[in-house]
Design a protein around this motif. Structure first.
Motif, PDB file in Angstrom:
ATOM      1  N   HIS A  69      67.071  58.585 122.870  1.00 10.46           N
ATOM      2  CA  HIS A  69      67.726  58.716 121.565  1.00 10.46           C
ATOM      3  C   HIS A  69      68.514  60.010 121.535  1.00 10.46           C
ATOM      4  O   HIS A  69      68.474  60.787 122.487  1.00 10.46           O
ATOM      5  CB  HIS A  69      66.708  58.628 120.426  1.00 10.46           C
ATOM      6  CG  HIS A  69      65.686  59.728 120.426  1.00 10.46           C
ATOM      7  ND1 HIS A  69      64.800  59.914 121.461  1.00 10.46           N
ATOM      8  CD2 HIS A  69      65.418  60.705 119.525  1.00 10.46           C
ATOM      9  CE1 HIS A  69      64.032  60.949 121.185  1.00 10.46           C
ATOM     10  NE2 HIS A  69      64.376  61.461 120.034  1.00 10.46           N
ATOM     11  N   ASP A  75      66.417  67.515 121.830  1.00  8.06           N
ATOM     12  CA  ASP A  75      65.496  67.790 122.944  1.00  8.06           C
ATOM     13  C   ASP A  75      65.554  66.717 124.034  1.00  8.06           C
ATOM     14  O   ASP A  75      64.788  66.766 124.995  1.00  8.06           O
ATOM     15  CB  ASP A  75      64.061  67.979 122.429  1.00  8.06           C
ATOM     16  CG  ASP A  75      63.544  66.796 121.632  1.00  8.06           C
ATOM     17  OD1 ASP A  75      64.273  66.324 120.725  1.00  8.06           O
ATOM     18  OD2 ASP A  75      62.427  66.329 121.903  1.00  8.06           O
ATOM     19  N   HIS A  76      66.471  65.747 123.882  1.00 13.21           N
ATOM     20  CA  HIS A  76      66.615  64.682 124.892  1.00 13.21           C
ATOM     21  C   HIS A  76      68.008  64.638 125.515  1.00 13.21           C
ATOM     22  O   HIS A  76      68.237  63.863 126.442  1.00 13.21           O
ATOM     23  CB  HIS A  76      66.270  63.320 124.271  1.00 13.21           C
ATOM     24  CG  HIS A  76      64.855  63.243 123.812  1.00 13.21           C
ATOM     25  ND1 HIS A  76      63.868  62.629 124.550  1.00 13.21           N
ATOM     26  CD2 HIS A  76      64.247  63.769 122.719  1.00 13.21           C
ATOM     27  CE1 HIS A  76      62.706  62.764 123.912  1.00 13.21           C
ATOM     28  NE2 HIS A  76      62.908  63.455 122.799  1.00 13.21           N
ATOM     29  N   ASP A 118      60.441  58.744 122.090  1.00 16.97           N
ATOM     30  CA  ASP A 118      59.630  59.364 121.032  1.00 16.97           C
ATOM     31  C   ASP A 118      58.983  58.314 120.130  1.00 16.97           C
ATOM     32  O   ASP A 118      58.793  58.529 118.934  1.00 16.97           O
ATOM     33  CB  ASP A 118      60.480  60.330 120.185  1.00 16.97           C
ATOM     34  CG  ASP A 118      60.714  61.650 120.901  1.00 16.97           C
ATOM     35  OD1 ASP A 118      60.314  61.777 122.081  1.00 16.97           O
ATOM     36  OD2 ASP A 118      61.302  62.561 120.283  1.00 16.97           O
ATOM     37  N   HIS A 158      56.290  63.280 125.463  1.00 20.09           N
ATOM     38  CA  HIS A 158      55.996  64.605 124.898  1.00 20.09           C
ATOM     39  C   HIS A 158      54.505  64.975 125.011  1.00 20.09           C
ATOM     40  O   HIS A 158      54.111  66.031 124.513  1.00 20.09           O
ATOM     41  CB  HIS A 158      56.407  64.657 123.428  1.00 20.09           C
ATOM     42  CG  HIS A 158      57.885  64.837 123.194  1.00 20.09           C
ATOM     43  ND1 HIS A 158      58.645  65.747 123.898  1.00 20.09           N
ATOM     44  CD2 HIS A 158      58.735  64.242 122.313  1.00 20.09           C
ATOM     45  CE1 HIS A 158      59.904  65.701 123.452  1.00 20.09           C
ATOM     46  NE2 HIS A 158      59.989  64.787 122.506  1.00 20.09           N
TER      47      HIS A 158
HETATM   48 ZN   LIG Z   1      61.699  64.396 121.309  1.00 21.40          ZN
END
Ligand SMILES: [Zn+2]
Length: 282
Positions: A126, A130-131, A221, A266
């Motif tokens: 997505h 952080d990706h 996520d 994560h």
């Molecule tokens: Zn994330």
């Protein structure tokens, strides 16, 4: 005349420049792309004391198939944030972007013989910051993305949940819009991107059929902490919590049906136990 002192490094460079020969069967490299030092766990509806570990891992994954390569997620910290000479990198200020990484992604790929330009496909679980940190490195790949996330990534004004400058080069990449529940990347059912909307409108997960490891599902996520799965907690910050609940139910059914292991990307503790590149799963 080219001196030997120059010719030998040139020769080495040209040998090193070729991507490794394709393997006979599917490989999965887990690449350490950093750690998130979560400042506040309340958006996950979990108190710090309910969590075995509050930090999150932020891995990237290189999938090497006999027919090509796929990068899945590109980490939080762009390689450009590293200073020459090494040492860890993060963001300044780190209040919004609480990530650190110990080495650039490109150097981790180089260690196993790949340049970012060797990679054939890019898919992001997505669009969140952080990706997507190193997506610009893969602008030469074919980008596999949902229209829903693509629209948010190039919206004006940009979403505060991402860093548009870290994927801006994808705007002109060869792009395949994923419109179905499943997208079979190499056509042999061993690498399948599955729709799992809710966390973001176009959120997706990745199913891999590995010969020795068995089937594995990379979560994106869909969950962050393993406690979310155990205690049925849905973060308050989801794009659509009802969609997340439905996607979780569908994916849990899929895991049962296929016997696949769920790797929560994560999950710091679980991720710490995984073999890291240059080792791989096959
Ligand atoms: Zn994330």
């Amino acid at each position: 005349m080219v001196s030997r002192r120059i010719a030998i490094p040139l020769l080495l460079a040209s040998i090193l420049a070729a991507a490794p020969a394709p393997p006979k069967s599917l490989r999965l490299y887990v690449i350490d792309c950093g750690t998130l030092d979560i400042p506040d766990t309340s958006p996950y509806q979990l108190k710090k004391e309910e969590l075995a570990e509050y930090r999150m891992s932020a891995p990237c994954f290189l999938i090497v198939h006999p027919k090509g390569t796929l990068m899945w997620d590109t980490g939080p910290v762009p390689d450009g944030n590293f200073k020459p000479g090494g040492g860890p990198a993060g963001f300044a200020p780190a209040t919004m972007r609480y990530a650190t990484s110990t080495r650039p992604l490109a150097s981790r790929l180089a260690e196993i013989g790949y340049k970012p330009s060797d990679i054939q496909y890019l898919a992001l679980s997505h669009f969140h910051w952080d990706h997507i940190g190193n997506s610009n490195l893969f602008a030469g790949a074919t980008w596999l993305v949902t229209k829903a996330d693509h629209n948010i990534m190039f919206a004006d004004p940009p979403s505060p949940r991402t860093e548009p400058q870290n994927f801006s080069a994808l705007k002109t990449s060869k792009t395949v819009y994923l419109t179905r529940d499943e997208y079979d990347v190499f056509g042999d059912k061993t690498v399948i991107i599955k729709a799992a909307p809710g966390h973001s409108p176009g959120h997706q997960v990745l199913f891999l059929k590995l010969r020795n490891t068995g089937p594995v599902l990379l979560s994106g996520d869909l969950y962050h902490y393993p406690e979310e799965r155990k205690l049925h907690k849905i973060p308050t910050t989801e794009f659509n919590a009802d969609q997340t609940a439905a996607s979780r139910a569908a994916i849990e059914g899929f895991l049962k049906k296929t016997g696949a292991q769920l790797w929560i990307q994560h999950d710091y503790t679980a991720n710490a136990k995984l073999k890291k590149s240059p080792e791989y799963y096959d």
